[in-house]
Design a protein around this motif. Structure first.
Motif, PDB file in Angstrom:
ATOM      1  N   PRO A   9      48.639  25.493  96.247  1.00  0.00           N
ATOM      2  CA  PRO A   9      48.208  25.275  95.398  1.00  0.00           C
ATOM      3  C   PRO A   9      46.576  24.791  96.687  1.00  0.00           C
ATOM      4  CG  PRO A   9      48.909  23.518  94.170  1.00  0.00           C
ATOM      5  CD  PRO A   9      49.997  24.351  95.051  1.00  0.00           C
ATOM      6  N   ILE A  10      45.422  24.860  96.122  1.00  0.00           N
ATOM      7  CA  ILE A  10      44.163  24.090  97.546  1.00  0.00           C
ATOM      8  C   ILE A  10      43.504  23.984  97.347  1.00  0.00           C
ATOM      9  CG2 ILE A  10      42.743  25.590  99.147  1.00  0.00           C
ATOM     10  CD1 ILE A  10      44.278  27.899 100.042  1.00  0.00           C
ATOM     11  N   ARG A  11      43.430  22.452  97.747  1.00  0.00           N
ATOM     12  CA  ARG A  11      42.255  21.785  96.515  1.00  0.00           C
ATOM     13  C   ARG A  11      41.424  21.125  96.677  1.00  0.00           C
ATOM     14  NH1 ARG A  11      47.277  16.215  95.927  1.00  0.00           N
ATOM     15  NH2 ARG A  11      48.834  17.680  94.088  1.00  0.00           N
ATOM     16  N   TYR A  12      40.113  21.000  96.510  1.00  0.00           N
ATOM     17  CA  TYR A  12      38.503  20.638  97.336  1.00  0.00           C
ATOM     18  C   TYR A  12      38.772  19.480  96.804  1.00  0.00           C
ATOM     19  CZ  TYR A  12      34.253  21.980  99.453  1.00  0.00           C
ATOM     20  OH  TYR A  12      34.135  22.410 100.584  1.00  0.00           O
ATOM     21  N   ALA A  13      38.678  18.456  98.062  1.00  0.00           N
ATOM     22  CA  ALA A  13      37.313  17.418  98.074  1.00  0.00           C
ATOM     23  C   ALA A  13      35.908  17.287  98.611  1.00  0.00           C
ATOM     24  CB  ALA A  13      38.657  16.270  98.423  1.00  0.00           C
ATOM     25  N   GLY A  14      35.631  18.271  98.432  1.00  0.00           N
ATOM     26  CA  GLY A  14      34.043  17.902  99.274  1.00  0.00           C
ATOM     27  C   GLY A  14      33.085  16.775  97.939  1.00  0.00           C
ATOM     28  N   ARG A  15      32.216  16.664  98.171  1.00  0.00           N
ATOM     29  CA  ARG A  15      31.248  16.064  97.595  1.00  0.00           C
ATOM     30  C   ARG A  15      29.862  16.653  97.551  1.00  0.00           C
ATOM     31  NH1 ARG A  15      34.915  16.289  95.395  1.00  0.00           N
ATOM     32  NH2 ARG A  15      36.245  14.964  94.479  1.00  0.00           N
ATOM     33  N   ALA A  16      29.095  17.073  96.567  1.00  0.00           N
ATOM     34  CA  ALA A  16      27.494  17.792  97.161  1.00  0.00           C
ATOM     35  C   ALA A  16      26.729  16.818  97.467  1.00  0.00           C
ATOM     36  CB  ALA A  16      27.014  18.226  95.244  1.00  0.00           C
ATOM     37  N   GLY A  17      26.372  15.635  97.441  1.00  0.00           N
ATOM     38  CA  GLY A  17      26.154  14.393  97.040  1.00  0.00           C
ATOM     39  C   GLY A  17      25.965  13.637  98.928  1.00  0.00           C
ATOM     40  N   ALA A  18      27.770  13.642  98.891  1.00  0.00           N
ATOM     41  CA  ALA A  18      27.789  12.956 100.532  1.00  0.00           C
ATOM     42  C   ALA A  18      27.453  14.094 101.454  1.00  0.00           C
ATOM     43  CB  ALA A  18      29.730  13.034 100.403  1.00  0.00           C
ATOM     44  N   LEU A  19      27.431  15.903 100.946  1.00  0.00           N
ATOM     45  CA  LEU A  19      27.025  16.498 101.704  1.00  0.00           C
ATOM     46  C   LEU A  19      25.375  16.671 102.254  1.00  0.00           C
ATOM     47  CD1 LEU A  19      27.650  18.705 103.233  1.00  0.00           C
ATOM     48  CD2 LEU A  19      27.949  20.438 102.043  1.00  0.00           C
ATOM     49  N   PHE A  20      24.817  16.435 101.165  1.00  0.00           N
ATOM     50  CA  PHE A  20      23.571  16.597 101.079  1.00  0.00           C
ATOM     51  C   PHE A  20      23.405  15.391 101.992  1.00  0.00           C
ATOM     52  CE2 PHE A  20      19.508  14.790  99.831  1.00  0.00           C
ATOM     53  CZ  PHE A  20      18.644  16.176 100.225  1.00  0.00           C
ATOM     54  N   LYS A  21      23.404  14.062 102.085  1.00  0.00           N
ATOM     55  CA  LYS A  21      23.269  12.935 102.133  1.00  0.00           C
ATOM     56  C   LYS A  21      23.317  13.574 103.688  1.00  0.00           C
ATOM     57  CE  LYS A  21      23.587   9.664  99.451  1.00  0.00           C
ATOM     58  NZ  LYS A  21      24.548   8.037  98.517  1.00  0.00           N
ATOM     59  N   LEU A  22      25.301  14.003 104.727  1.00  0.00           N
ATOM     60  CA  LEU A  22      25.228  14.154 105.804  1.00  0.00           C
ATOM     61  C   LEU A  22      24.112  15.613 105.903  1.00  0.00           C
ATOM     62  CD1 LEU A  22      27.383  13.938 108.428  1.00  0.00           C
ATOM     63  CD2 LEU A  22      28.800  15.481 107.177  1.00  0.00           C
ATOM     64  N   ALA A  23      24.400  16.654 105.793  1.00  0.00           N
ATOM     65  CA  ALA A  23      22.940  18.021 106.123  1.00  0.00           C
ATOM     66  C   ALA A  23      21.854  17.187 106.316  1.00  0.00           C
ATOM     67  CB  ALA A  23      23.315  18.541 105.158  1.00  0.00           C
ATOM     68  N   PHE A  24      20.832  15.916 105.474  1.00  0.00           N
ATOM     69  CA  PHE A  24      19.709  15.483 105.316  1.00  0.00           C
ATOM     70  C   PHE A  24      20.076  14.508 106.488  1.00  0.00           C
ATOM     71  CE2 PHE A  24      16.310  13.137 104.864  1.00  0.00           C
ATOM     72  CZ  PHE A  24      15.149  13.218 104.862  1.00  0.00           C
ATOM     73  N   LYS A  25      20.916  14.068 106.993  1.00  0.00           N
ATOM     74  CA  LYS A  25      20.767  13.171 107.758  1.00  0.00           C
ATOM     75  C   LYS A  25      20.551  14.140 109.885  1.00  0.00           C
ATOM     76  CE  LYS A  25      24.139  10.557 109.130  1.00  0.00           C
ATOM     77  NZ  LYS A  25      25.636   9.500 109.025  1.00  0.00           N
ATOM     78  N   THR A  26      21.849  14.265 109.194  1.00  0.00           N
ATOM     79  CA  THR A  26      21.392  15.422 110.552  1.00  0.00           C
ATOM     80  C   THR A  26      20.321  16.342 110.579  1.00  0.00           C
ATOM     81  OG1 THR A  26      23.195  17.072 109.634  1.00  0.00           O
ATOM     82  CG2 THR A  26      24.628  14.874 110.798  1.00  0.00           C
TER      83      THR A  26
END
Length: 391
Positions: free
Chosen positions: A7-24
């Motif tokens: 199976p393929i698991r997914y470990a991404g989180r919306a909050g962490a990604l938003f912070k990264l995308a906003f900062k970059t």
């Protein structure tokens, strides 16, 4: 012993990604776009590491310097094309046709091969910088073949009013996948030429019904036909989501990697739900920011009670507030970009990843490492044209 199904698991989180995308995004804004090569690299590393077939994350090892140097190479080429080729086209357009319309059309058509070339090269670069279990992916050289095939298939799709789009999608996917490797093992994209037509049936039904309803409305002016015409809109939306889910399912399950097969079951309802919920949240945030901005302007002008219209004071306030409004304007784009990553791209990636399984993966232990592919321009043309280099 390797299990029969991974199976393929997914470990991404919306909050962490938003912070990264906003900062970059902020860094990209402050550096006038220079940081975007590092921003895209960091975002890809986040997405790749969140996708974990059998619990082992993918790795993205792309280098921002490669992207920057490739972009500079592409800019030199594009400057030549825009500055010299377009000048020649403009000269002959005025000399032969007494106008510049033909020059614009030919210039646009001349960009099509470059766009297809950029898309293929960007895919090749991304695969060459992607690893799983320490083994690199790769894509054979073949941008020239992809360019002329894309032109032929897109012309056929245009001439058929989109009816041949499933065939275009499948044949171009076959060209790319049949040149893709994982280590020393080659992918194969199976499927007959009719594989994807069933995936587009709801779009065909919706368009056919809307054409009938529109024609009857023009002939009879009966409001019932107008109601039927507008009812085809939600059907077409469902058809688009069904196409995305079903075409992905059919092409994925027709792929082979030695003895390895794939199984997936994306849901059209989930795709529509992601866009509806994400769109609702994004609009609420944007309207909230607009209301807050209007409220601040009203307060700055004296509040709602004793406000008197003073053109001179309003002009002074406008001049003083211009830098703040410019900053807020560009900040809004950063927020929208980061929110789109968290509300749309990440949930879609999670859904397609989690419904997919790797079947009969025993061959994985026998796959050998492949040589590293080097690139003169990395994703330069894709960056210069803003195509083919998405997450």
């Amino acid at each position: 012993m390797v299990p029969r199904v991974l199976p393929i698991r997914y470990a991404g989180r919306a909050g962490a990604l938003f912070k990264l995308a906003f900062k970059t995004g902020i860094f990209t804004l402050l550096t006038l776009g220079f940081y975007r090569f590092w921003a895209r690299t960091r975002l890809r590393r986040y997405y790749w590491s969140a996708i974990r077939p059998g619990g082992i994350p993918l790795e993205y090892v792309g280098d921002p310097i490669e992207k920057l140097l490739g972009f500079l190479v592409a800019v030199v080429f594009m400057a030549f094309y825009i500055g010299v080729v377009n000048l020649i086209l403009m000269y002959f357009s005025f000399a032969l046709f007494q106008g510049n319309g033909i020059a614009y059309v030919l210039s646009f058509l001349g960009l099509a091969p470059i766009i297809f070339f950029a898309q293929y090269r960007a895919r090749r670069y991304i695969l060459a910088r992607t690893r799983w279990r320490g083994i690199r992916f790769g894509l054979e050289p073949g941008a020239g073949g992809y360019v002329w095939r894309s032109i032929v298939h897109y012309v056929a799709a245009i001439l058929s009013v989109g009816l041949s789009w499933p065939l275009t999608t499948l044949w171009l996917e076959k060209y790319r996948v049949n040149r893709t490797y994982y280590g020393d093992l080659q992918f194969v994209q199976g499927g007959k030429r009719t594989l994807l037509f069933g995936a587009m049936r709801h779009i065909y039904y919706a368009l056919g019904l809307s054409a009938v309803a529109g024609g009857m409305l023009a002939l009879s002016e009966n409001p019932a036909w107008a109601a039927l015409f507008f009812l085809t809109v939600p059907w077409a939306i469902y058809g688009w989501a069904y196409w995305r889910a079903e075409s992905f399912k059919r092409m994925t399950e027709a792929k082979e990697l030695g003895e390895i097969r794939f199984r997936t079951k994306p849901r059209p309802g989930r795709i529509i739900g992601i866009y509806l919920l994400g769109g609702l949240i994004l609009n609420l945030v944007l309207y909230g920011v607009m209301i807050l901005a209007v409220a601040l302007v009203i307060l700055a002008l004296g509040g709602t009670g004793g406000f008197e219209f003073d053109p001179e004071r309003l002009a002074q306030l406008g001049v003083a507030a211009t830098p703040a409004f410019v900053a807020i304007y560009f900040l809004g784009f950063v927020i929208i970009g980061a929110a789109s990553q968290a509300l749309f791209t990440l949930p879609m990636t999670r859904h397609f990843a989690e419904v997919t399984q790797v079947v009969d993966p025993n061959t994985l232990n026998r796959i050998q490492q492949r040589d590293r592919d080097e690139f003169a321009e990395a994703e330069g043309f894709a960056d210069a044209l803003d195509v083919g280099a998405a997450i």
